[in-house]
Motif scaffolding. Structure first.
Motif, PDB file in Angstrom:
ATOM      1  N   UNK A  97       1.215  -1.206  -0.207  1.00  0.00           N
ATOM      2  CA  UNK A  97       0.088   0.225  -0.032  1.00  0.00           C
ATOM      3  C   UNK A  97       0.687   1.530   0.016  1.00  0.00           C
ATOM      4  N   UNK A  98       0.269   2.789  -0.774  1.00  0.00           N
ATOM      5  CA  UNK A  98       0.899   3.487  -0.691  1.00  0.00           C
ATOM      6  C   UNK A  98       1.213   4.095   0.978  1.00  0.00           C
ATOM      7  N   UNK A  99       2.106   4.665   0.780  1.00  0.00           N
ATOM      8  CA  UNK A  99       2.393   4.821   2.272  1.00  0.00           C
ATOM      9  C   UNK A  99       2.269   4.287   3.350  1.00  0.00           C
ATOM     10  N   UNK A 100       2.382   3.245   3.664  1.00  0.00           N
ATOM     11  CA  UNK A 100       2.494   1.588   4.314  1.00  0.00           C
ATOM     12  C   UNK A 100       3.491   2.486   5.509  1.00  0.00           C
ATOM     13  N   UNK A 101       3.170   2.264   6.912  1.00  0.00           N
ATOM     14  CA  UNK A 101       4.083   2.084   7.937  1.00  0.00           C
ATOM     15  C   UNK A 101       4.884   1.122   7.409  1.00  0.00           C
TER      16      UNK A 101
END
Length: 336
Positions: A144-148
């Motif tokens: 996912x985009x911007x995942x942690x």
């Protein structure tokens, strides 16, 4: 294997006399140094345990140990000749394919909030976790985009690991983000169970982070290597009671090509090569700076984190059975 050697080494020695077998002691640490964490080095029980280990080290037919530092210590201080057999990861410790990562995250999301997606999916046909997304139409999984970033540590929650060091470093990491440093949010997973788990969970519950989530799951045996093989960075807080053993958790992490930040002690360099396959820290401040430096360019395929992982991929480790065949079988004069 020692420890635990009280009373198993004595029982094994008696059994060897009865069956006319050879006694091999595999030294992973000194039991008396672990006892001394609670009782102090001069306690009578600790001194008895020290004498006991030294005695049966002399009575054994062969001695194996896990570091060259321990091999030297056994010879210099106990006059015991040993052969170094480094711990190696089992074959199931390896990088986890993205599809398997997704299935693991979805499984853990049922019980643990940090694995659940942060936002709703733009597509109603997508199945999401905090880290991955699967298009249900074609089954394709992407991160996912911007995942942690996923940080993992494992522990038996005992006195030889001070988790307040990690918690303080996480406080500093949160402060860096609040000050405007462009760092990803963190999911910190600490696996295992032990006597101090409730104590540290109490400390964790008092911490109020906006950009960091901590969970302390007890994983099923088959899920632990999968999670190691999915993580972005491992942290090891093991501080050897003797200064002569190496943390098995780091061996397993390296089997999964997972870079590690590890707490310094005397012989750690036999496993963790600073700035090559990981970093070594001495306190929470150093760890916090290392986390900031490693995650500054996350999740790009540049920077030290990616470089460490590449080095671990290139350096193909012997697995445990291969290491045994190369080191121990010749010692025993046996053939495959």
């Amino acid at each position: 294997q020692n420890p635990p050697g009280l009373p198993s080494i004595a029982v094994a020695w008696v059994a060897c006399l009865f069956w006319r077998s050879k006694l091999i002691i595999d030294w992973h640490n000194y039991g008396y140094t672990i006892m001394s964490l609670n009782h102090g080095r001069n306690h009578p029980l600790v001194q008895i345990a020290k004498w006991y280990e030294k005695l049966f080290g002399h009575l054994s037919d062969y001695n194996l140990c896990v570091t060259n530092a321990m091999k030297e210590d056994l010879w210099v201080n106990c006059n015991i000749k040993a052969v170094t057999l480094y711990d190696k990861p089992a074959s199931y410790f390896k990088e986890t394919p993205l599809e398997l990562q997704h299935h693991l995250y979805m499984k853990l999301a049922k019980d643990y909030e940090p694995f659940k997606p942060r936002t709703e999916s733009l597509s109603w046909k997508a199945e999401r976790s905090a880290f991955t997304e699967m298009d249900e139409k074609n089954g394709r999984v992407v991160k996912t985009k911007g995942r942690p970033a996923l940080l993992i540590s494992s522990t038996s929650w005992t006195e030889d690991e001070d988790f307040s060091v990690l918690l303080k470093a996480l406080e500093d990491y949160e402060r860096y983000i609040n000050e405007g440093v462009k760092l990803p949010p963190l999911v910190c997973v600490i696996t295992g169970k032990g006597p101090l788990k409730d104590y540290y969970n109490g400390l964790i519950n008092k911490m109020h982070f906006k950009h960091i989530q901590i969970c302390t799951p007890w994983l099923e045996a088959e899920d632990y290597p999968l999670l190691l093989g999915s993580a972005d960075l491992g942290v090891c807080l093991h501080k050897s009671s003797s200064g002569l053993d190496l943390p098995m958790k780091v061996v397993d992490m390296f089997g999964c090509c997972l870079p590690v930040c590890a707490m310094y002690f005397e012989c750690l360099h036999e496993l963790v090569k600073h700035n090559e396959n990981g970093l070594i820290f001495r306190d929470s401040n150093e760890l916090a700076e290392q986390l900031k430096m490693l995650f500054l360019e996350f999740p790009t395929l540049e920077g030290k984190l990616h470089s460490f992982r590449k080095n671990l991929r290139v350096f193909k480790q012997l697995r445990w059975d291969e290491s045994w065949d190369q080191t121990v079988l010749p010692l025993l004069g046996q053939n495959e």
